[in-house]
Write an enzyme that holds these catalytic residues in place. Sequence first.
Site, PDB file in Angstrom:
ATOM      1  N   ASP A  61     101.740 144.350  44.143  1.00  0.00           N
ATOM      2  CA  ASP A  61     102.917 145.168  44.439  1.00  0.00           C
ATOM      3  C   ASP A  61     103.940 144.875  43.348  1.00  0.00           C
ATOM      4  OD1 ASP A  61     105.019 146.590  45.888  1.00  0.00           O
ATOM      5  OD2 ASP A  61     103.827 146.251  47.700  1.00  0.00           O
ATOM      6  N   THR A  86      84.484 143.386  41.945  1.00  0.00           N
ATOM      7  CA  THR A  86      83.083 143.540  41.515  1.00  0.00           C
ATOM      8  C   THR A  86      82.488 144.847  42.028  1.00  0.00           C
ATOM      9  OG1 THR A  86      82.576 142.071  43.345  1.00  0.00           O
ATOM     10  CG2 THR A  86      82.452 141.128  41.148  1.00  0.00           C
ATOM     11  N   ARG A 139      78.091 135.370  55.067  1.00  0.00           N
ATOM     12  CA  ARG A 139      76.963 135.589  55.984  1.00  0.00           C
ATOM     13  C   ARG A 139      75.878 134.514  55.994  1.00  0.00           C
ATOM     14  NH1 ARG A 139      76.834 141.622  53.936  1.00  0.00           N
ATOM     15  NH2 ARG A 139      77.707 140.443  52.192  1.00  0.00           N
ATOM     16  N   ASP A 146      93.191 135.222  51.751  1.00  0.00           N
ATOM     17  CA  ASP A 146      92.659 136.161  50.750  1.00  0.00           C
ATOM     18  C   ASP A 146      93.223 137.560  51.010  1.00  0.00           C
ATOM     19  OD1 ASP A 146      91.047 137.509  48.915  1.00  0.00           O
ATOM     20  OD2 ASP A 146      89.266 137.456  50.189  1.00  0.00           O
ATOM     21  N   LYS A 174      94.972 139.255  48.493  1.00  0.00           N
ATOM     22  CA  LYS A 174      95.001 139.949  47.188  1.00  0.00           C
ATOM     23  C   LYS A 174      96.280 140.770  47.026  1.00  0.00           C
ATOM     24  CE  LYS A 174      89.924 140.447  46.990  1.00  0.00           C
ATOM     25  NZ  LYS A 174      89.534 140.041  48.352  1.00  0.00           N
ATOM     26  N   LYS A 215      88.177 130.935  54.647  1.00  0.00           N
ATOM     27  CA  LYS A 215      88.844 132.069  53.988  1.00  0.00           C
ATOM     28  C   LYS A 215      89.140 133.145  55.029  1.00  0.00           C
ATOM     29  CE  LYS A 215      86.732 135.305  51.264  1.00  0.00           C
ATOM     30  NZ  LYS A 215      87.208 136.638  51.664  1.00  0.00           N
TER      31      LYS A 215
HETATM   32  O1  C5P Z   1      78.902 137.320  53.341  1.00  0.00           O
HETATM   33  P1  C5P Z   1      79.144 137.052  51.884  1.00  0.00           P
HETATM   34  O2  C5P Z   1      78.713 135.662  51.452  1.00  0.00           O
HETATM   35  O3  C5P Z   1      78.597 138.143  50.988  1.00  0.00           O
HETATM   36  O4  C5P Z   1      80.738 137.077  51.763  1.00  0.00           O
HETATM   37  C1  C5P Z   1      81.381 136.953  50.535  1.00  0.00           C
HETATM   38  C2  C5P Z   1      82.872 136.979  50.715  1.00  0.00           C
HETATM   39  O5  C5P Z   1      83.448 136.962  49.416  1.00  0.00           O
HETATM   40  C3  C5P Z   1      83.434 138.218  51.425  1.00  0.00           C
HETATM   41  O6  C5P Z   1      84.599 137.821  52.155  1.00  0.00           O
HETATM   42  C4  C5P Z   1      83.812 139.135  50.272  1.00  0.00           C
HETATM   43  O7  C5P Z   1      84.874 139.993  50.583  1.00  0.00           O
HETATM   44  C5  C5P Z   1      84.254 138.108  49.221  1.00  0.00           C
HETATM   45  N1  C5P Z   1      84.156 138.602  47.842  1.00  0.00           N
HETATM   46  C6  C5P Z   1      82.983 139.040  47.266  1.00  0.00           C
HETATM   47  N2  C5P Z   1      82.970 139.468  45.967  1.00  0.00           N
HETATM   48  C7  C5P Z   1      84.081 139.465  45.258  1.00  0.00           C
HETATM   49  C8  C5P Z   1      85.280 139.001  45.803  1.00  0.00           C
HETATM   50  C9  C5P Z   1      85.283 138.562  47.126  1.00  0.00           C
HETATM   51  O8  C5P Z   1      81.951 139.035  47.918  1.00  0.00           O
HETATM   52  N3  C5P Z   1      84.046 139.837  44.002  1.00  0.00           N
END
Ligand code: C5P
Length: 234
Positions: free
Chosen positions: A65, A117, A208, A60, A62, A33
């Site tokens: 517009d 979220t 992460r 990603d 998003k 992603k």
């Molecule tokens: O590092 P981590 O596993 O928390 O990363 C989650 C990924 O999912 C990030 O790129 C974050 O921007 C994305 N994301 C999220 N919650 C959402 C939508 C996207 O954590 N509701």
Amino acid sequence: MNAPRIIVALDFSGAKPALELVAKLDPQLCRMKVGKELFTAAGPQLLEQLMNKGFEVFLDLKFHDIPNTVAGACKVAASLGVWMVNVHALGGRKMLSAAREALLPGTTQLIAVTLLTSMGRDDLADIGLNDEPEIIVQRLARLASACGLDGVVCSALETARLRQIMGKDFCLVTPGIRPLDSSVGDQQRVATPRQAIANGADYLVIGRPITQAADPLLMLQRLHVEIETQLAAG
Ligand code: C5P
């Protein structure tokens, strides 16, 4: 080998650290992603590099517009060869339909973000949205489906209800995934890979826990096995 369910979130500020991590991972086990930060830094060239290494890419960005602008952006994303692209469902019916018309079904997957979220009840009230967040999420998921989109991004906790409401063919992409023994970080509502799959998620966005792991490939393999085991268990 089944199509990989893990989408690794490449949340990096430039191509170099992203590609160093990618070199350790296996396209048989995951997709990638690329979000606003990395795409702003590294652009379409990085997408090409990822695809040349055999990874399918979720772009990603998003999009949100006017319909004509979003349709154009979706078309260009598809021409870059990405596997999945997303738009904000809050852009409304005309924008969602224009995005759908710009992408032939069965080519690049088109999904919607419902509510971010990061927005709690008070934030939603500030912009005039006074219903419960879960009600708004369900309404936006229905709208996305009515406009022909392939699915939505949703938190692990929304997944089970949305799977029930939206049926088995609607694609659910779930972030906020944490293996049992890993740090939660800034995520509030998390699920293990096993729970998210049991709740009906199709794809898990994992950042992460993989990108910061001492051995990213080992972690990826471990999560892949956990997911395949749950899928086999039904
Ligand atoms: O590092 P981590 O596993 O928390 O990363 C989650 C990924 O999912 C990030 O790129 C974050 O921007 C994305 N994301 C999220 N919650 C959402 C939508 C996207 O954590 N509701």
